[in-house]
Structures are given as structure tokens and as C-alpha cells.
Design an enzyme around this catalytic site. Structure first.
Site, short mmCIF file in Angstrom:
data_model
loop_
_atom_site.label_atom_id
_atom_site.label_comp_id
_atom_site.label_asym_id
_atom_site.label_seq_id
_atom_site.Cartn_x
_atom_site.Cartn_y
_atom_site.Cartn_z
N HIS A 165 -11.37 4.48 2.46
CA HIS A 165 -11.20 3.96 1.11
C HIS A 165 -12.16 4.59 0.11
O HIS A 165 -11.95 4.54 -1.10
CB HIS A 165 -11.38 2.45 1.11
CG HIS A 165 -10.42 1.73 0.22
ND1 HIS A 165 -10.14 2.15 -1.07
CD2 HIS A 165 -9.66 0.63 0.42
CE1 HIS A 165 -9.26 1.32 -1.62
NE2 HIS A 165 -8.96 0.40 -0.74
N ASP A 400 10.15 6.65 -1.09
CA ASP A 400 11.39 7.07 -0.43
C ASP A 400 11.31 8.54 -0.03
O ASP A 400 11.26 9.43 -0.86
CB ASP A 400 12.58 6.84 -1.37
CG ASP A 400 13.92 7.15 -0.73
OD1 ASP A 400 13.95 7.63 0.43
OD2 ASP A 400 14.94 6.91 -1.39
#
Length: 458
Positions: A165, A400
Site C-alpha cells: 500500500h 472489464d
């Protein structure tokens, strides 16, 4: 109990940006990056329907995945680099990318039950760990990103990632994933609207927070207590993960109930009743009740904390581009005495506390920043307090790769952090998915309080 399944590794390789396409770079950590040195890696899983054989995947889909990842790393090249961590000199860590650096990519096949793993129902947490790539953090040069793609023949694909992170917040990671998915779908014809910005000078440290955070990191480093998130010793043997959806209609009913309750008792309304606040308040109360139900040792006079991450770009008093590569978030922590959460007005109290914290961050996101690290230490691994990972504002389900929207998204790091994850709902417009990992008895209790609680709101 975990369903019997096996993982077979088909290939392990490393993917780099195209040759000579990315310049060597050394990125210093800003004061917004340094607190993430205390966190263990994020471990998101993206499940996609994929009704084809493994051989079809390896011959048709895999080459495109590799090529599109390489094209993406051409623009997000620090992700292929490393975090430098000297074990000798007390120096500031930095992110370094050099020619030839790469991202580890593992291709695997599973005979597990794809529809079961990608459902919302309680599932053994141990079923998911083999889908998460390993990210070595024991070296002087620490890799920042690892990827594992697991094929479930004629059923689906799981895209597993592990990333430090300290290199990227959820916004930056989302930009990376959306770019990769677009290159995979459209190939070289895809044109990025804006390139990542690596200008660290846009982050203004007016309060001297870098020195404060760096000194705390060096202190913990000398005590071998680097990562706060890894300190929790969590028994995963009887733990399950499940997903709960709070819909827009649920939020509206909770909000109406809070307003009616405040009017009835002639009390002021909470200052902020957003979808996020309403969902968090209700989930907090359900968790507290579940703790009481399984007889966990708690005192009614104890302070209970609810910690969350707050987006920084819209809250800063200096401009930062949306394409900025790195961390640009703050931390919020709300506190309520436990017996007040357990009372009849618990949801009102929780919403008031969380909403007030959000509004405080809106006014001055760095107001309590000097205490971020010490404030958050008490949250990690705690069974009493609640910590949130993720954000419902990132539209992760729209990622996607050419196979349609993700069927399910899970954050595996919450298993050991004892956190909850929040994501926008895939199927309920305006809804929020809440991911939990709890011992089975507590999950059963939470499910009861969640279901009955929603029904109780008129």
C-alpha cells in the site's frame, strides 16, 4: 470446513514494461506514503466468469494478458520496481524502478468450486489463500506488486493481486487495474486519457508530518515492529468470510428511522448522513451485538473505535491531479463508549460519531494527523474495535478485461487485520457490499443481527 481443492501452478514468469519504454526513476516517499509502511499488503481478488478450458486460456487469453500488462507497466512502471529498505543505515525508504525490473506473474489452475468461492454466503477463509500471490517482504529490495491468475476450467478466472500500500492508494490501484483491463480489451488502439503523474512536489507538508512519521517508523524498525498489521495473531481454523449488501432502500429506511428517533427525543440530527455513514453505523452496531452474543469479554465503559480511510484529493487545500501516482488519503477514527452503542439508540450514536469524524476531516484532513500511527495501532487485530478497508467509490466492478464485469471482488487481507471491506455493490444500484471475516459463531450471530436489524427499520 474448506472444500477439498487443489492448485496446480502452470507457469511462473516475470513481466516488464516494453524494452526502453520506461525511464529509471527514484520516487521519495511523501508523508502520505510513510504511514503505509506500517500496513501489510492489500490482497484483492477479482472473480470473472470464463466458460472455457485451461488450454483455451493459455493459448488465447494468456498472451494478451501478458502483453497488456507489459503495456500498462510502461505507464505505471514504479509498480514493477522495488521499495528500498536498508537494514543498516537509518535512512528513508524510497521506491526505485530500474531497467529490467518486473512484476511476478503466476498462472495456476484450480479444481475448486468457482461459484461457491464467488458467492456471498459464508465460506472458509482458507479456501482463498492459495489464490493470493506471494509478495516477498524480507529483502532489502521489496517487490511492490505480484499477480496470480487462476483458471477454474469451464467456469471462471480469479485475478489475484498483492501490492504494498505504500506505493499506491485505492485510487491509484484502480487506475492501474482499469488501464490494464482497457489494454487487454482494446489492445494498442487504447489511448489513455491522462498519464500517471509522478510529481511529488505537489504534496505539501506544511505541518512537518514526514519527520514525525519517519521517526516513528525508524523507532519501530529498530524494535523489529515494522508492520502493525502483521502483529495480530489470528486463528483462521474456524473463520469464515461472507458478504452482506446494504441497498439504497435499506439506507433510506435507516436514515428515516434516525431522523424520526432524533425528532421524537428532541435531539439534534447527526451532522452527516451519507450512504457511507449510514452503512458503517449499522454494520458497527451489528458487530458490537455479535461480540456480546458470543460472550466476548467487553466492558460497557470501554471506548470503542471505528477507523476508516478518507479520500484526500478533494479535501486538500492544495491541488493534486486525479492522475497522481501514490497515496493521497487520510485516516479517520471515531470513538463511542460501548454501552452507548448497545443502547436502543445505538445506530443514531454510531452515525453521529462517524458523521462528525467525516465532517472534521472535510474541514481539516490533517487536524489529528500527528496521532495517525498511534491512533491506528490500537485498531489492528482488535476484536473490540472496527477498521474499514476499501472504498465504495472506486467502481471496481467496472474493471472489464473483455470477459464482462467482475462477478465478485474479495479483499483477503481483512482475514488477519480483523477489518471489514467496503465495495460498491455489483447488482444493487447505489448499494454497498460489506465483506467480513469472522469466527463462524460470530458470523452466525452477525447474520442474525444484520437480517433482523434491517427488517426492524420501517
Amino acid at each position: 470446513m474448506a472444500k477439498s481443492s487443489t492448485i496446480k501452478v502452470l507457469e511462473h514468469c516475470n513481466v516488464s514494461p516494453p524494452l526502453n519504454s520506461a525511464p529509471p526513476i527514484s520516487l521519495p516517499l511523501t508523508f502520505l506514503d510513510i504511514p503505509w509502511l506500517f500496513f501489510s499488503p492489500s490482497q484483492p481478488l477479482f472473480f470473472y466468469d470464463y466458460p472455457y478450458t485451461t488450454s483455451h486460456f493459455t493459448s488465447t487469453t494468456l498472451p494478451n494478458l501478458k502483453n497488456s500488462l507489459s503495456l500498462t507497466l510502461q505507464h505505471f512502471y514504479p509498480l514493477a520496481g522495488n521499495l528500498t529498505m536498508s537494514h543498516i543505515e537509518p535512512c528513508k525508504p524510497e521506491i526505485i524502478y530500474s531497467q529490467g525490473d518486473s512484476v511476478s506473474l503466476t498462472i495456476a489452475e484450480s479444481n475448486g468450486h468457482f461459484n461457491h468461492l464467488s458467492s456471498n454466503c459464508p465460506r472458509d477463509v482458507n479456501e482463498f489463500h492459495s489464490l493470493v500471490p506471494q509478495l516477498d517482504d524480507k529483502q532489502v529490495l521489496i517487490p511492490l506488486l505480484a499477480i496470480q491468475v487462476t483458471v477454474f476450467p469451464k467456469a471462471g478466472i480469479c485475478m489475484g493481486l498483492a501490492y504494498q500500500h505504500v506505493v499506491a492508494d485505492g485510487r491509484t490501484f484502480n487506475n492501474f487495474m482499469k488501464t490494464w483491463a482497457s489494454f487487454c480489451s482494446f489492445g494498442d488502439s487504447f489511448s489513455m486519457k491522462s498519464l500517471p503523474s509522478y510529481d511529488r512536489k505537489v504534496i505539501v507538508d506544511a505541518l512537518g508530518l514526514e519527520d514525525i512519521f519517519l521517526k516513528e517508523w525508524l523507532r519501530r524498525k529498530s524494535l523489529k515492529e515494522i508492520v502493525i498489521g502483521s502483529e495480530a495473531n489470528v486463528d483462521l481454523s474456524n473463520m469464515v468470510r461472507a458478504t452482506f449488501v446494504v441497498g439504497l432502500s435499506d439506507m433510506n429506511r435507516i436514515k428515516s428511522w434516525i431522523i424520526a428517533k432524533c425528532n421524537e427525543e428532541n435531539k439534534s440530527l447527526p451532522v452527516h448522513l451519507s450512504a457511507y455513514v449510514l452503512t458503517c453505523a449499522f454494520i458497527w452496531i451489528c458487530l458490537v451485538k455479535a461480540q456480546e452474543d458470543v460472550n466476548e469479554k467487553c466492558c460497557g465503559e470501554d471506548p470503542n473505535y471505528f477507523g476508516f480511510i478518507a479520500g484526500g484529493i478533494t479535501r486538500l487545500d492544495f491541488p493534486v491531479p486525479a492522475s497522481y501516482f501514490g497515496n493521497c488519503v487520510g485516516f479517520g477514527r471515531s470513538m463511542v463508549i460501548r454501552k452507548e452503542l448497545m443502547g436502543e439508540d445505538g445506530v443514531v450514536v454510531a452515525a453521529r460519531a462517524i458523521g462528525s469524524t467525516v465532517k472534521t476531516l472535510d474541514k481539516a484532513i490533517f487536524g489529528d494527523a500527528k496521532k495517525w500511527i498511534s491512533d491506528w495501532k490500537v485498531l489492528f487485530g482488535s476484536e473490540l474495535h472496527v477498521m474499514v478497508a476499501g472504498s465504495p467509490k472506486l467502481d471496481l466492478y467496472e474493471t472489464d478485461f473483455g470477459w464482462g464485469r467482475a462477478k465478485k471482488i474479495e479483499e483477503i487481507s481483512i482475514d488477519c487485520m480483523r477489518a471489514i471491506s467496503l465495495t460498491e455493490s455489483r447488482d444493487v444500484e447505489g448499494g454497498i457490499e460489506v465483506g467480513l471475516a469472522l469466527p463462524k459463531t460470530k458470523m452466525d450471530a452477525f447474520t442474525t443481527f444484520f437480517t433482523q436489524g434491517l427488517r426492524a427499520f420501517p
